[in-house]
Design a protein around this motif. Structure first.
Motif, PDB file in Angstrom:
ATOM      1  N   LEU A 145      -9.821   0.458   5.886  1.00  0.00           N
ATOM      2  CA  LEU A 145      -9.359  -0.490   6.673  1.00  0.00           C
ATOM      3  C   LEU A 145      -8.187  -1.290   6.202  1.00  0.00           C
ATOM      4  O   LEU A 145      -8.006  -1.263   4.718  1.00  0.00           O
ATOM      5  N   LEU A 146      -7.724  -1.841   6.762  1.00  0.00           N
ATOM      6  CA  LEU A 146      -6.299  -2.683   6.517  1.00  0.00           C
ATOM      7  C   LEU A 146      -6.539  -4.277   6.498  1.00  0.00           C
ATOM      8  O   LEU A 146      -5.542  -5.200   6.875  1.00  0.00           O
ATOM      9  N   GLY A 147      -7.707  -4.572   6.299  1.00  0.00           N
ATOM     10  CA  GLY A 147      -8.274  -5.930   6.501  1.00  0.00           C
ATOM     11  C   GLY A 147      -7.509  -6.647   5.184  1.00  0.00           C
ATOM     12  O   GLY A 147      -7.426  -8.018   5.442  1.00  0.00           O
ATOM     13  N   ARG A 148      -7.253  -6.127   4.376  1.00  0.00           N
ATOM     14  CA  ARG A 148      -6.545  -6.645   3.143  1.00  0.00           C
ATOM     15  C   ARG A 148      -5.309  -7.294   3.468  1.00  0.00           C
ATOM     16  O   ARG A 148      -4.778  -8.277   2.637  1.00  0.00           O
ATOM     17  N   THR A 176      -5.193   6.485  -1.507  1.00  0.00           N
ATOM     18  CA  THR A 176      -4.600   5.072  -1.292  1.00  0.00           C
ATOM     19  C   THR A 176      -4.198   4.548  -2.722  1.00  0.00           C
ATOM     20  O   THR A 176      -5.118   4.855  -3.771  1.00  0.00           O
ATOM     21  N   ARG A 177      -3.327   3.517  -2.790  1.00  0.00           N
ATOM     22  CA  ARG A 177      -3.156   2.738  -4.005  1.00  0.00           C
ATOM     23  C   ARG A 177      -2.723   1.241  -3.442  1.00  0.00           C
ATOM     24  O   ARG A 177      -1.522   1.372  -2.833  1.00  0.00           O
ATOM     25  N   TRP A 178      -3.384   0.230  -3.599  1.00  0.00           N
ATOM     26  CA  TRP A 178      -2.793  -1.114  -3.171  1.00  0.00           C
ATOM     27  C   TRP A 178      -2.358  -1.772  -4.268  1.00  0.00           C
ATOM     28  O   TRP A 178      -2.628  -1.767  -5.415  1.00  0.00           O
ATOM     29  N   ARG A 179      -1.104  -2.649  -3.978  1.00  0.00           N
ATOM     30  CA  ARG A 179      -0.583  -3.283  -5.150  1.00  0.00           C
ATOM     31  C   ARG A 179      -1.719  -4.459  -5.526  1.00  0.00           C
ATOM     32  O   ARG A 179      -2.190  -5.078  -4.360  1.00  0.00           O
ATOM     33  N   PRO A 180      -1.682  -4.745  -6.579  1.00  0.00           N
ATOM     34  CA  PRO A 180      -2.646  -5.884  -7.138  1.00  0.00           C
ATOM     35  C   PRO A 180      -2.064  -7.309  -6.466  1.00  0.00           C
ATOM     36  O   PRO A 180      -0.796  -7.535  -6.371  1.00  0.00           O
ATOM     37  N   PRO A 181      -2.987  -8.271  -6.257  1.00  0.00           N
ATOM     38  CA  PRO A 181      -2.507  -9.537  -5.621  1.00  0.00           C
ATOM     39  C   PRO A 181      -1.679 -10.036  -6.819  1.00  0.00           C
ATOM     40  O   PRO A 181      -1.764 -10.023  -7.959  1.00  0.00           O
ATOM     41  N   LEU A 213       0.831  -1.151  -0.016  1.00  0.00           N
ATOM     42  CA  LEU A 213       0.056   0.039   0.038  1.00  0.00           C
ATOM     43  C   LEU A 213       0.794   1.268  -0.111  1.00  0.00           C
ATOM     44  O   LEU A 213       1.821   1.235   0.565  1.00  0.00           O
ATOM     45  N   LEU A 214       0.414   2.282  -0.857  1.00  0.00           N
ATOM     46  CA  LEU A 214       0.941   3.585  -0.703  1.00  0.00           C
ATOM     47  C   LEU A 214      -0.073   4.452  -0.330  1.00  0.00           C
ATOM     48  O   LEU A 214      -1.023   4.438  -0.943  1.00  0.00           O
TER      49      LEU A 214
END
Length: 87
Positions: free
Chosen positions: A61-64, A81-86, A31-32
């Motif tokens: 939330l940080l459940g991911r 936010t920007r999440w890294r893809p799985p 996450l960034l």
């Protein structure tokens, strides 16, 4: 990270965000995120750079990443936010 007013509009901020994302991705971070004051009206800028912009005062939330809490914006703030893809 910030760009002085005199240097704005030259693509410096979007370059810095792109480079930060590359480094975070190389380091395998999930996450960034960051925040800005709502009166700065930067939501469209962050969206154009690939980030999700949360409503003023809201967080996420940080459940991911299996953490039972979240990060929330303060009064008069927006979080992006920007999440890294799985994998």
């Amino acid at each position: 990270m910030a760009v002085t007013e005199e240097a704005r509009g030259q693509g410096i901020a979007s370059f810095l965000l792109k480079r930060a994302w590359q480094v975070y991705h190389q380091l395998d971070y999930f996450l960034l995120y960051g925040s800005f004051e709502t009166d700065r009206d930067l939501g469209a800028f962050y969206k154009d750079c690939g980030y999700t912009v949360h409503a003023p005062g809201e967080g996420f939330l940080l459940g991911r990443i299996n953490l039972p809490f979240g990060i929330h914006a303060g009064p008069g703030q927006c979080v992006f936010t920007r999440w890294r893809p799985p994998h």
